[in-house]
Every structure is written in structure tokens, then in C-alpha cells.
Design an enzyme around this catalytic site. Structure first.
Site, PDB file in Angstrom:
ATOM      1  N   GLY A  21      69.498  81.141  87.635  1.00 17.36           N
ATOM      2  CA  GLY A  21      69.363  80.832  86.210  1.00 17.36           C
ATOM      3  C   GLY A  21      70.303  79.709  85.832  1.00 17.36           C
ATOM      4  CB  CYS A  50      67.555 111.919  64.882  1.00 18.76           C
ATOM      5  SG  CYS A  50      68.653 112.690  66.001  1.00 18.76           S
ATOM      6  CG  LEU A  52      62.065  74.149  80.697  1.00 20.62           C
ATOM      7  CD1 LEU A  52      60.810  73.406  80.290  1.00 20.62           C
ATOM      8  CD2 LEU A  52      62.219  74.124  82.202  1.00 20.62           C
TER       9      LEU A  52
END
Lengths: 534, 611
Positions: free
Chosen positions: B29, B176, B60
Site C-alpha cells: 500500500g 443494545c 492513486l
């Protein structure tokens, strides 16, 4: 500063490509970058690495000025020069391979030495937003530095040799609106609220709310209520000290009510109010550095050449004089509350911020008219951004490299007291530059000349130190080490420096984040670095 | 003719070591690309590169070995081709694969002189850390996040390992909170991502989006939970959605009206909270611009604007339609922050839910930051860090480990003169580290009555303790609880720990053959009491957990006291961690900085992107 062009509603290819960096400097920073013209002098390994880190994020255009041809040695450490290009003009080969990095960037080159350009095309360098020079000999550096200083074009000078690195920024005046401070506290104005805010906050009496209503009040309203309570208990005195703040926290804590089961609970919004005590009750003062900016000659004596920054400062100054406070930032932190109350509160802050920035904008328009300059030089959006960040405005005034070399002998003695100071590397590098000027070759470049070169360099650095009235001496091993490099660049050192220099260039071009002031030295042997203001 | 690229600046010894060295680069990377270039230009002749990823447009702006025409291709393969295009004389081998896969065992690692990590996630970092410890190969770990970054050496017996310091656990939210009582934008965004997976993605029972009637807070005094009628449908959400052919109006009304109505019946939840306001499709689409929170900022881009409810509803309908079509003929879709319909869907749903719960709505840009845990990434920081990595590599090859102390890249701030700062000395190993100490040992706290063996394997051994294929036996009894051999202990999967005689005080012997890692686990029975309590905990020393809780409960709301009265900033400070591992992956376990003299605290810029 141009205002950003309109964008199509769908995400463009470009904004996808630049997504990760837009999160650092925003669309408006990107626009400045995309309009920037950058000149690189000498496509050395370091030069190419710097340009690479500017082309990838998308500067508008670059020009490489380089009169050299590619050597075998170049191809060993420069990613953008391949072996087949040995003997060809370095400017051309580097331009061609760097252009492959980003189709949105334009690039050209001039296959001439910087000396040649300086003596033939006087104003060639003036059209750039920034000039970056690597491996410049003193005889080029001095006139270039003078010329760009006069032309008010920022210059970054860099050198990478062996394990040593040097970056120097020369910028006459650089102004920053968005400094991106490390930690920014919310701008709440609970001490001394403006009338509309005061009326709004005083509408709520926390002690008279039922449990349901309590859970809906924004933390700001709660905090304001308890500041008032504190003042009632303390003859109107404002909370200042830590114990005052503790007292307010305690008051909020103790206001907890019981639910129907008799369990005492302090609701989320009250917890938030406690949390806001520290940052929320500081009286709003005008930071000293901002006061200085508003009293600066550039702000009080505008001319037709004044930059938008200073014109906006002048507008801001009038607001500060009229209201004796800075524009409200107009944004609120998230808080637990019903959306009605939150939005009402948020609108009061937004409205105030808007009316203040409108005031500043009107003043700016008036000033622009009075000065007789182009009306649309500053947009309302820019004034808004300016007002929002007014507490972090920053002005840096640099020094000319030619002066550092010719007039003001730097006072290095204090630094040189420490035998490990990186300032010694500065001395060596200055000696190296002078050596280059005198002998036109790097010390130690020829294998059989290392010992004589060591001697010559020792004499040069000794002279430099005595010119600067420094009594310290340079350890022999430092001179030997530099001669051992023979002028060679180590790719990874240039990679590190290239990243740092490119980053400073981005700061200068986007007018965001504070740049280095002004000399950076890196020693890759000890992995240490230092910054000096010379 | 072959050019000798080994820098003459390096000494004789270093130069020959560089020529002979075999280097593994894990990750191609942002940092990986730069590291490969630096290696190729430093005379390294034998390099292997492994990366699982393919190239995306958003890479890029910094991963310079890739071009637009490479989008969609494997990173490792393209990186290799580009590097060889520059220098065909060196040997580069590429693997488009996961480093955690079984093929890359200890023997694979043993063939290298040095391993360079350029990873973007903690799980892989932990794994490579263990592999390098097991193979006794020096590892150079690096990472960047925005402007910050760091590089450090990990060497068995010399330095601490990657897991010596407990890292802040990656933030997860109690079920929850997500399903019933969201209070922050992030809760709604997590919910919206779950909704995406329920409707279009791979189904995961942990990602249920409907109201949770088992919420301990919702229980009435006599302990009854609300498992009555309501709309608890026995068929799955996906099935139902398919039956109604993803009718947007019906979907909208179920998630934003009916489910909310149902939540409102759990009255206990709304005693000290503002109850949500359900909204129907008809209402949302006629609501006009009334509810729009106008963020009148300086940026024109529509991604920066907060959508109105009406717009959210329209986007919801439109994207449901698009995604439905994308789904046809496939088993499921994978959500990706860079995929427009999916991102729009999440933005719309998160905002509608925020509106219902009176939570501030967010622009698509901000939502993307949170949903994708996006860490800003720039070419400059990666270039700097990758340069430092290779400079460390020179020293590590010469076994000059003492010269490899950690180096930090920091954004310059007004209190600091440093850009790069190095630690004064190597960080010593933690003697009780549950990974690199001689007898690794750890305490786990789980509910032995309810947790199944499968859950224990997935949640504790794999997710928390980062094992890949563990074998577990009851200490001293030779009872195999979990086997890495497929199917061998399947019968145990759904048994609870108690049923397998794993109770308070039990010691389990775990062995991960791939990682060559043996760990003793002391089991502690623990039941989550408060709503915000974690479901389970892992710690070497139970005292550590206590200390952590004290901090949590001490400061108001658990946050660190902010006492920035003027200049108190210039003390070394521990910087908060980003919610997940950074994009390029800062190995940010310990960001405490020990520069020689003055210093600053430098917050990761993450705060600024989530405004």
C-alpha cells in the site's frame, strides 16, 4: 485565493482519487494546490523525490530547470532516471517519467543551468508559486535567494548528502488562516454572552423542570444556569480558579433528581455540562498573537498591494474595535438534547457568526472600494472562513538566505555549547557549500583526493567559525564523515527529506498548517532532527 | 551491464549484507510502494512482496507504483511489475495473498534476513509479529496516520514485541446501544451498515437491526422482558425484503416507523432519555426542507452538505433500487466505503435514524469518515516513514539493534521544534507479555454459562487473541475442546463452556501451530452487569483491568480530564487512538513520546475530519 469551482453533484473521479488528502486540507486547500505552479531546480534524487510527493497530490504544473545530463551515478539512486537515459538531458528525462505519476498535472522543463536563466531571463522565476532548489552551489543560491526575496516568491532550498540533510525555507511573509491547532476548544461565550444568547439561556430555570424536561435541556443551558448560581453565591464574581470550577461541577452533580424508584440519576446532558466546565467557562480573550496581527503595520496601513489576508484583518479589526470581542465561531459540539432546543441554540450561534462575518465582509468591501482595487478579490465565503478561524491566524516573517550568508553572521555559539548539537552539521554543510564554490567538486569525490580534501574542508570550516566568532571547533570525524560521502546521495535519506520538503511546500501553497521556521537539519545516523530560526 | 546500486556511503560490511539480504515486504500500500522503491534503489537484490488487496482509485494519490489503468488489479503483482520495469536486474517475487494464510508458516519466514511490515490492520500486524518471533527474524514495523507516523524494530530478546503493551481495544458498541438507544452519530452509522448487510450483505446474526427486547434496561421491575407480540417476525429481514421485492416505502416504514413504535413500548428505556419520534414515508417525503440543519460552511461540494430528511428518503429509495439490482444473481454484496450506492444508502439511513433519535445529522463526507474509519493519508508522510524503514533496515542487517530505537514523525506544532524524534533507547520487552514472554499466560473473563465453545473460539481466541487455527485442551486432562483439524471437534461447537467443564479457575492450553504459539489461558467466570460493560475481557493481570475501570469511572464520563490551562501542553502525552487501525496503519500502540528535551502532544488529525 480563488473560490472553489462548482462541482457536479456526483462525486467526481478526482475527488475519489484525492479523498484521503481532502480530509486534511479540504476542497479549498486542494483548489490552491491544483492552481499551483512549482519550479524545481536540479532533478537530483532529492529533487525528484520532492516533486513526486507534490505531483501525486495534484499540483497544477511544474517546471524542471536543470542543465546537467544524466550520469550513471544518478541512475543508481534516482527512481525517475533509468539506466538507458545516461547522457541525456536530466531535466527532460525526469520530467517525462515524473509526468507518468498523475495525468492531471502538467509539466515542462528547461535544459539550462539556473545561472544561465538568472542572467538571461530575469523574471523567469517570478511566475511560480514556489521555487525549490536542490544541490545549489553558493554562487547560484545567493543571487537566486535575493531575486526571489524581492519578487516575494517562496523558496525552499534542500540538500541531501550521505547521512545528512538540510531544508531551508525562505519566505518573506506567509499568512495562515487555518493553522489546524492541536486541540481546539469550543467557542461558547457563556461568560459574557451577547444579548440574544443571554435572553435565550435565561429562559430556562433548571430548578423548575420536571424529569422529562430535565433530560432534554442542552448542556450549555445547564452550565450557564449554574454559572449564574455560582455568581449569586459569590457576589457576582465570575468563576476563575480551579476550585471555582470544582464548585460548579459539584453544584451540577448535586442537582441530580430521583426517578420514581427513588434512585438518584444524573442524566447524560448533566454529565456533559460537568464535562464542559473546564473548557466552557474560560472568558473569551483576544489572543496576544492576534492582537499583534491586528496592530501590524500591514493591517493598519493598507495599500493597493495588500493581500486579501491583510484586508480581511483590517475588516476584522473594525469588528473587534466595535464589539470588543472576536467573531463567534458559530459551531457547537454535539450534545444530548431534544433536537428542537439544540437547533434553536445552534441557530443563535450561527446567526451571530453570520452577522459578524457579514459585518466584516461589508467592511472589507468598503476597504476594497476605498483602495480602488478589484471588487471580487475577496469573496464572502472567504471572509466567513477567515472569521471562523480568526483566533488561530498566523503570520510568519522569514529571513533572506543571502543575508544569512553575507550580512548577518548567525549567532551559533549558544547551540554549539552542546557537543552533540545538530548545529555542527549546519557548519559542515556550510563548509561543504563553500568548498563546492571554490573547487567545483564535492570533497572526497575522487577516491585519491579524500585526505587532501579533508584538510581543505577543515580549513574552510575553521574560517567560517571564526568569521561567526565561534570559539568551538568542529570535531575531525565530522569533516572526515562528510568527505567520505564524496557528494553521494543515499536514496532513503533523500526519500525522508523529500517527504518533509514536499510537505512544507504543501503548507505554503495551501496556506494551512504552520510551516517550519526556517532551517531543518536531519542526521540519519542518529535519526535525530532539529529546527533553527536563522 | 549491471550497475552496482549499493550506496558507497554504506560501509563495506553493510554493502555486502545488503547484496545478500532477502527481504519480505508485507503490504504493497502507501508505505509498501515507497519501501519497495527504496529497497530497489539501495542495492537490495532479493525482495518478496505480499498483499491481499487490489488497487482502488483512492490509492492513486500516494501509491505511486500504480496508475489508473491498474485499478482492480492485485497490488503485489503490479508493484512487482513497476519495480522491475525500473530495475530488471533484481529478483522480486509477488504473492497476491493473505499473510495469515497457512502456507506462510514459520519456515517461510525463516528464509528472510528481515521482514518489513507495511500493513493497515492490527490483526495482520499481530500475526506477523508472532511469526517473526517464532522464526527469530528481525521485523521493522511502521505506520502512518495523516501527518503522523512511526517506525520501530521488533527483535526477539532485544526489544519489546508488537503486543507487549496492551493496545486500546478497537471500539465496539454494545448491541443494545446500536439497536435500541443510539446517542451519537456513530451509533446510527453502525446501525445503517448493519442494515445494509441485513438487506444486501452477508447475513450476520450479530448485526441484527431490529429492536432488542432482551435489553437489560428494558426489563420491567419484576424481571420480565418484552418478548410479547410486536413485530418480531420469525422470518429473516432478508427473506421478508425479498418477498416484498424491496419495496422502498414498505422497507422505510418498517425500519423507521414500525420498529421505532415498537421501541417506544419499552418504556423503561425512555425514562431518562428523549424518546425517538417515528417517521413514515409519506411524512418524510412531504417534509420539505424544514428539518435541514443548514451547515453553511465554506465548501460547496454536496458531499459536505447535510441532506434534508426528504433527500435522505429519496436517496434511500433510489439506492435500495440500485442495490437490489446489483444483488440479483449474487449471494450477497460487500459494503465498501468507496462504492457509491452503498455509501449513499448508509448516509441516508444513518441520517434518518439520527433524525428520529434527535442526534445531529452528518454530511456524506463525515459519514464516510466514520463508516469507513478513514484515516487521512498523504504521499509525504508515507515517503518519510518508508525512508526511515529502510535506514532502520541497514542497521538491523548489521545487527546494530541498539541504534534502531523507535522514530516518530509528528506534525509540527507551536510547542515543538521536532519533526522527527527518536526514542533515546530501545523499548524493553514486557516480562509478562502474553505473546513474547517465555511462558505466555493470560486471563480471560467470560460468561461460562452462556458462551459457547464456537463463540469462545471466534470471539476470544481469534478476534481478541489473534490466533489463526488454535488447538485447545483442558490442562492436565487431555480433553480436546477445540481442534484446528476441520470437523474434529464440531460436536463441541454449540456446547457452552460449562458443559465442557470449562469453569472459573479452569486452565486451558492453547496452541496455534501456524504461529508456533502456545498460550495458557486462565478462565474467569464473569457476567456483564451494566449495559455498557463489555461482554468479555482479556488481561494478563486482572489488576490491569481494575486500573482501567478506575480511570474510566473517575473522570467525568470516562474521558480524560482536559486540563490545558495555557502551556501545560508540552508534556509527553498519550495520544488517543483512532477507532480502527489507520489506513496505512500506524502501529500506534504506544504513542508516548520521549524526545530528548522539549516535546509536544500531537493529536492524530482524526478529530478534525469528524467535525
Amino acid at each position: 485565493m480563488a473560490s472553489p469551482p462548482p462541482k457536479s453533484p456526483e462525486q467526481t473521479e478526482k475527488s475519489k482519487k484525492y479523498d484521503r488528502q481532502l480530509r486534511l486540507w479540504g476542497d479549498h486547500g486542494q483548489v490552491l494546490l491544483e492552481n499551483a505552479k512549482v519550479c524545481l531546480i536540479n532533478a537530483t534524487t532529492l529533487g525528484a523525490e520532492i516533486l513526486k510527493s507534490l505531483i501525486l497530490p495534484g499540483i497544477g504544473a511544474f517546471t524542471i530547470v536543470d542543465g546537467e545530463t544524466v550520469t550513471e551515478e544518478d541512475t543508481g539512486s534516482n527512481f525517475f532516471l533509468d539506466y538507458d537515459s545516461v547522457g541525456m538531458p536530466r531535466a527532460r528525462v525526469a520530467t517525462q517519467s515524473l509526468l507518468e505519476l498523475n495525468a492531471d498535472v502538467h509539466g515542462d522543463y528547461i535544459d539550462e543551468t539556473p545561472e544561465h536563466i538568472l542572467s538571461h531571463t530575469q523574471n523567469f522565476f517570478n511566475k511560480f508559486n514556489i521555487v525549490i532548489g536542490t544541490s545549489l552551489p553558493e554562487k547560484v543560491l545567493i543571487p537566486l535567494s535575493k531575486h526571489l526575496w524581492e519578487a516575494n516568491v517562496p523558496l525552499i532550498v534542500c540538500r541531501s548528502i550521505g547521512f545528512l540533510g538540510y531544508i531551508r525555507l525562505q519566505v518573506k511573509e506567509h499568512t495562515v488562516i487555518e493553522a489546524h491547532p492541536d486541540n481546539e476548544n469550543p467557542d461558547l461565550r457563556l461568560i459574557n454572552p451577547w444579548p440574544e444568547l443571554k435572553v435565550h439561556l435565561e429562559k430556562t430555570d433548571i430548578s423548575k423542570l420536571d424529569n422529562k424536561e430535565r433530560s432534554h435541556v442542552p448542556a450549555l443551558t445547564i452550565l450557564y444556569y449554574f454559572i449564574k448560581k455560582f455568581q449569586e453565591h459569590n457576589n457576582g464574581a465570575l468563576p476563575r480558579s480551579r476550585s471555582d470550577k470544582d464548585e460548579i461541577r459539584k453544584m451540577i452533580q448535586e442537582s441530580a433528581v430521583c426517578d420514581e424508584n427513588g434512585v438518584q440519576i444524573l442524566e447524560d446532558n448533566f454529565q456533559e455540562a460537568i464535562h464542559l466546565v473546564n473548557i466552557g467557562i474560560n472568558p473569551q480573550i483576544i489572543p496576544t498573537q492576534l492582537k499583534k496581527i491586528l496592530e501590524d503595520d500591514c493591517c493598519t496601513h493598507l495599500t493597493q498591494d495588500s493581500s486579501p489576508f491583510w484586508i480581511m484583518c483590517a475588516g476584522l479589526r473594525e469588528l473587534v474595535q466595535a464589539e470588543e470581542s472576536l467573531p463567534v465561531r458559530g459551531t457547537l459540539p454535539d450534545m444530548a438534547s431534544d433536537s428542537g432546543s439544540y437547533i434553536a441554540l445552534q441557530q443563535i450561534y450561527q446567526k451571530k457568526a453570520l452577522s459578524q462575518s457579514e459585518f466584516v465582509y461589508r467592511r472589507v468591501c468598503q476597504i476594497v472600494t476605498d483602495l480602488g482595487i478589484q471588487q471580487d478579490i475577496i469573496s464572502e465565503q472567504e471572509v466567513k472562513l477567515f472569521c471562523k478561524h480568526c483566533s488561530e491566524l498566523y503570520v510568519m516573517r522569514g529571513s533572506c538566505i543571502a543575508d544569512e550568508y553575507e550580512k548577518n553572521s548567525p549567532d551559533l555559539s549558544v547551540y554549539l555549547e552542546d557537543p552533540d548539537s545538530l548545529m555542527f552539521s549546519y557548519v559542515v554543510l556550510r563548509g561543504l557549500e563553500r568548498f563546492l564554490g571554490e573547487y567545483n567538486v564535492y570533497p572526497g569525490h575522487l577516491d585519491d583526493q579524500v585526505e587532501p580534501d579533508v584538510l581543505k574542508l577543515k580549513i574552510i570550516t575553521g574560517k567560517l567559525l571564526s568569521e561567526w566568532r565561534c570559539t568551538q571547533i568542529l570535531r575531525d570525524e565530522r569533516v572526515h564523515e562528510v568527505c567520505r560521502y564524496g557528494g553521494a546521495e543515499l536514496h532513503s535519506v533523500s526519500a525522508v527529506l523529500g517527504g518533509i520538503a514536499a510537505h512544507e511546500a504543501i503548507k505554503l501553497l495551501t496556506h494551512q498548517y504552520k510551516p517550519l521556521n526556517n532551517t531543518f537539519i536531519y542526521d540519519a545516523i542518529t535519526s535525530s532532527s532539529a529546527t533553527y530560526t536563522l | 551491464m549491471q550497475l552496482d546500486r549499493t550506496p558507497c556511503v554504506l560501509g563495506e560490511e553493510a554493502r555486502s549484507l545488503v547484496k545478500e539480504a532477502k527481504i519480505l515486504v508485507v503490504g504493497a500500500g502507501g508505505i509498501g510502494c515507497e519501501v519497495l522503491k527504496n529497497l530497489a534503489l539501495s542495492g537490495f537484490q532479493d525482495i518478496e512482496i505480499i498483499d491481499l488487496d487490489t488497487i482502488d482509485v483512492s490509492n492513486l494519490n500516494r501509491q505511486f507504483l500504480f496508475r489508473k489503468e491498474h485499478v482492480g488489479k492485485p497490488k503485489a503483482v503490479v508493484a512487482r511489475e513497476t519495480i522491475l520495469g525500473y530495475n530488471p536486474d533484481i529478483k522480486v517475487k509477488a504473492y497476491h495473498d493473505s499473510i495469515t494464510s497457512q502456507e506462510y508458516g514459520v519456515n517461510f519466514f525463516k528464509q528472510f534476513s528481515l521482514v518489513l511490515n507495511a500493513l493497515d490492520n492490527r490483526a495482520a500486524r499481530n500475526h506477523v509479529n508472532r511469526m517473526c518471533l517464532a522464526a527469530d527474524i528481525p521485523l521493522i514495523e511502521s505506520g502512518t496516520a495523516g501527518y503522523s507516523g512511526q517506525v520501530e524494530l521488533i527483535k526477539k530478546g532485544v526489544t519489546q514485541c508488537y503486543e507487549c503493551q496492551p493496545k486500546p481495544t478497537q471500539k465496539t458498541y454494545p448491541g443494545c446501544t446500536i439497536r435500541n438507544t443510539p446517542s451519537e452519530p456513530v451509533h446510527c452509522i453502525v446501525w445503517a451498515k448493519h442494515l445494509f448487510n441485513q438487506l444486501f450483505g452477508e447475513e450476520d446474526p450479530d448485526q441484527d437491526v431490529s429492536p432488542d427486547s432482551e435489553d437489560p434496561e428494558a426489563k420491567t421491575e419484576d424481571g420480565h422482558s418484552m418478548t410479547d407480540t410486536g413485530n418480531v417476525k420469525r422470518i429473516s429481514t432478508r427473506q421478508w425484503a425479498q418477498e416484498i421485492d424491496y419495496n422502498p416505502t414498505q422497507l422505510f416504514n418498517k425500519f423507521f416507523f414500525e420498529d421505532i413504535e415498537y421501541l417506544l413500548k419499552m418504556e423503561n428505556l425512555w425514562k431518562s432519555r428523549k424518546p425517538p419520534v417515528p417517521i413514515k414515508w409519506e411524512e418524510a417525503t412531504t417534509d420539505g426542507e424544514k428539518t435541514e440543519v443548514k451547515d453553511d460552511d465554506n465548501i460547496k461540494n454536496t458531499d459536505m452538505k447535510v441532506w434534508s430528511i426528504n433527500k435522505c428518503a429519496q436517496v434511500f429509495a433510489k439506492t435500495v433500487d440500485v442495490l437490489k439490482k446489483e444483488l440479483s444473481g449474487r449471494n450477497f454484496l460487500v459494503w465498501d466505503k468507496d462504492d457509491q450506492p452503498g455509501m449513499d444508502f448508509v448516509t441516508a439511513c444513518a441520517n434518518i435514524r439520527s433524525h428520529i433519535f434527535s442526534i445531529q445529522m452528518q454530511s456524506k463526507f463525515s459519514t464516510k469518515s466514520i463508516a469507513g474509519s478513514i484515516i487521512p493519508a498523504i504521499a509525504t508522510a508515507n515517503a518519510i516513514v518508508a525512508g526511515l524503514v529502510v535506514l532502520h533496515a541497514f542497521r538491523a542487517l548489521q545487527e546494530q539493534y541498539e541504534r534502531c530505537s523507535a522514530v516518530y514523525l509528528r506534525r509540527k506544532s507551536k510547542f515543538s521544534k521536532f519533526v522527527l524524534a527518536a526514542d533515546n533507547e530501545l523499548q524493553k520487552a514486557n516480562p509478562v507479555c502474553y505473546v513474547c514472554s517465555p511462558k505466555p499466560f493470560v486471563n480471560v473473563f467470560v460468561n461460562t454459562n452462556t458462551m459457547t465453545v464456537k463463540e469462545f473460539e471466534n470471539e476470544i481466541l481469534k478476534k481478541q487473541l489473534n490466533m489463526i487455527a488454535p488447538d485447545v485442551v483442558l490442562d492436565g486432562k487431555f480433553v480436546v475442546v477445540i481442534s484446528s483439524e476441520e470437523g474434529e471437534t464440531q460436536a463441541n461447537d454449540n456446547k457452552t463452556l460449562v458443559e465442557m467443564s470449562v469453569v472459573e479457575g479452569t486452565v486451558l492450553k492453547c496452541d496455534d501451530f501456524l504461529q508456533n504459539y502456545e498460550l495458557q489461558i486462565a478462565v474467569n467466570h464473569y457476567e456483564a452487569k451494566e449495559k455498557d460493560d463489555p461482554l468479555f475481557k482479556v488481561a494478563v493481570n486482572p489488576e490491569d483491568l481494575k486500573a482501567k475501570e478506575d480511570i474510566k469511572n473517575g473522570g467525568a464520563n470516562g474521558k480524560k480530564e482536559e486540563n490545558h490551562d495555557e502551556d501545560s501542553d508540552d508534556e509527553p502525552t498519550i495520544v488517543e487512538n483512532p477507532p480502527e487501525d489507520p489506513q496505512e496503519g500506524s502501529s500506534s500502540k504506544r504513542r508516548k513520546l520521549n524526545p530528548p528535551e522539549d516535546s509536544d502532544d500531537d493529536l492524530i488529525v482524526l478529530d478534525e475530519i469528524i467535525e
